[in-house]
Design an enzyme around this catalytic site. Sequence first.
Site, PDB file in Angstrom:
ATOM      1  CB  CYS B  86      -0.899  -0.002   1.182  1.00  0.00           C
ATOM      2  SG  CYS B  86      -2.132  -1.458   1.155  1.00  0.00           S
ATOM      3  CG  HIS B 339      -6.048   1.659  -0.460  1.00  0.00           C
ATOM      4  ND1 HIS B 339      -4.919   2.609  -0.817  1.00  0.00           N
ATOM      5  CD2 HIS B 339      -5.313   0.642   0.248  1.00  0.00           C
ATOM      6  CE1 HIS B 339      -3.890   2.247  -0.573  1.00  0.00           C
ATOM      7  NE2 HIS B 339      -3.944   0.826   0.163  1.00  0.00           N
TER       8      HIS B 339
END
Lengths: 459, 395
Positions: B86, B339
């Site tokens: 991430c 995201h």
Amino acid sequence: MSEVGIVSWASYLPSFRLDRAMVSKSFSVNSGKGTRTVASYDEDSSTMAVEAARRVDLAGVQTMLFSTTRPPLMDKGNASTMAAVLGLGDAIAAFDLGGSSRSTVGCLKLARSSRELTLLVGSDIRFGRPGSDDEINGSDGAFALTLGPNPRVKIGEVASVSSPTMDRWRSEGDVGTQTWDDRWTAEQQTPLMVSAGEAALHTSGITRENLAAVVVSSPSPKVNAAVLSKFGGKTALGVDQFGYFGAADLGIRIASALSSAGPRQHLLVVSGADGADAFILTTSDNFSPDAGHGDASDAGISVSVIDYLAWRGLVHREPPRRPDPEIPAAPAVSRNDDWKFAFTASRCAKCSSVHLPPQRVCMTCGAIDSMDPVPMRDAKGKVRTYTIDRIAFSPNPPVVVAVIDFDGGGRYRCQLTDVDPQSVQVGMEVEMTYRLISTARNGIRNYFWKARPLKEKTS
Amino acid sequence: MTLRNTTVPIAIVGMGCTKFGDHWDRSAEDLLIEAVNGAVSSTRGINLDDVDAFWLGTTVSGISGMVLSKPLKIKNKPITRVENMCATGSDALRNACYAVASGACDVAMAVGVEKLKDSNTQGLVVPGAPTDGTTADLTAPAMFSFLVPAYMDKFGVTKEQMRETLSHIASKNHANGAKNTRAHFQREVPIETISKAPVIAGDLNVFDCSGISDGAAAAIVCRAEDAAKYCDSPLFVRALSLAAGSDTGASDPSYDYTTFPEVAACAENAYAQAGVEDPASQISMAEVHDCFTPTELVLMEDLGFSERGAGWRDVLAGRYDLGGDLPVNPDGGLKSFGHPIGASGLRMMFEMWLQFRGEAGPRQIANPQLGLTHNLGGQPGGVVSFISIVGNKPR
């Protein structure tokens, strides 16, 4: 030459119970009373056999025989995998001998003629179409016997009668077993079992009056009652309530009978499958029963009819929109076989940190390649933290995953099984159990270890 | 650990960012073209041809630098595809900054993109290498839900207090997102709605989880000394720090699931680079990785914004609200943006870009001094952590 017989014994019954009254209600059939045992969604004949075998002393076992009518895999056998799980070593001779419930008697006869210490495990899952006889009068479970010299229980000669009677049949791909008219089959079966029993008594020179117990195993309660009365026995076993365990039935009943036997007793064992077999068990002079595991008296965890059917693949849930279960890579499994099968971790020789899975470099002191193997299969632990995952793929959602800190060191994060998700708490005591994690789309069955609430050992 | 600031100071002189959302009608290529053109046109005089090298962050939307060169027809330039969970987009930026600082090029671009909504799955699915099948399959919400009982247990927080805290974080971020036209979800959500939402994993409900979105963002960097040529109000990079954990928390009994040790180490290093001694008072605003609401709670402590065990009280006191002492996720965070993995880190930087230039509109924070962006990838017990510190003054 000392005789060969039973050295140790144990049985394993899964935790779940199906209430026959619920089956009656669901399918408008008369299912009788009481409950049957149910293998969980993550159990099969192989995992239950492992659990039974973990309850006997395996030291010195040279041969392993596995009997079932529901082998999880075919062509590639299951026994060699189970031997790896049990840590029996590469030199073990492990064989699958199955197909019919009668295979178990065949295994016993083979083991009896061998001087090697033999582990015999029998395990079965009994189900059929909803409302069928196998669903109502069948139960799931496993047993383990070790057989060899210096036995605690001698096994007399096996008297056998073989019969081609078409009383029951299950072809490959069939959901369950079908049977011919039960009154006709009872009339065929009863005399065969009686004659085998009489032959066993005759050969051993033991009279009915000398019998401490009579153990009768066949799929038909009617036949069992008739045979039992013929031999004057009224032996009631704790497992009678559950019905017939298939290839595991004979061993589960022997284990149950031995748990209440005394020294220098004779037990007549009569099995009815594809004919009949019978033999005498004689306990040694200093025989005393082991503490049992209390599975049969355990109230268990109730399972709904719909979950039961889903677990047996008879109804299909809509899966979550998540990837298919992972295919375990065969070479990766081979590289890590002590971990994958026997749940063997590593302990740093320099600082004693325990690593699950085993590592080459110590997470605490950084030592490289100074690890010793440490078996964790029988370690107990406590839940440090946990979660209930409601979107992960599972044949029985939700998935409960806990971080387990083991007594004596080591942490592992794994699924919890045989548990009501709402009952999980931080600090809960757990033990490890060998289960089916998932079945990949190419058919590979991915087995590994999960934790379950610690079962108190009861006598 | 010797990890210093770049000897040559770096500035961001152009940025672009798409709206994040369900871009059913747009491909990863479409999103890249918009973000890259947005960055180029925000500069004074930099054309795409003037960019010497590129770092493209994407986790699942393609492999190799040609994911970028093909849609934009960039010919024979060095383009590196970056993947670091991430922190992917942030790491693309970090590498672009290092390239310029090394002297190997004058102008570099970091681009992040992710196209997640073409997959027919629930939640984030990142393919991994084949294994022996012994790792418990958990979804991301389940992994992060481990933080909740551990935090409550360690700091004596009740279930009700924890629920209130997590709902406050979600509500705050959605309130900020409601002021942002680029956010995926531009709606305020009342605390009562959040607290009653359906449970996903552990104590986490739908509103404790960030969404799945498509999006892209891009940044152009050059030497700080050249910044004025291309931009009237550049953003100066004051710290870049990355820390990859050894991923042992799931097997180390000393790890207690109330912290990300990697983030604490990463923060210490970033503050040293930027000369920050008291982050709680010196950082004006922060964009942090609120993949799940308890993640943001724990980050407040790992980043040194709150004392250990006091983060939940500071959250409830409104310290991290838009009008609070230290606004966190003023743009709406992952909660409002979703995201798109490769893009998130650069989306955070885009908020810094707007805030320091006074272009954040209804979200504008008065007179910011230092801003912090933070990403983490992985799960409690094993994460990759990234932190940048930026400001509108060179060091």
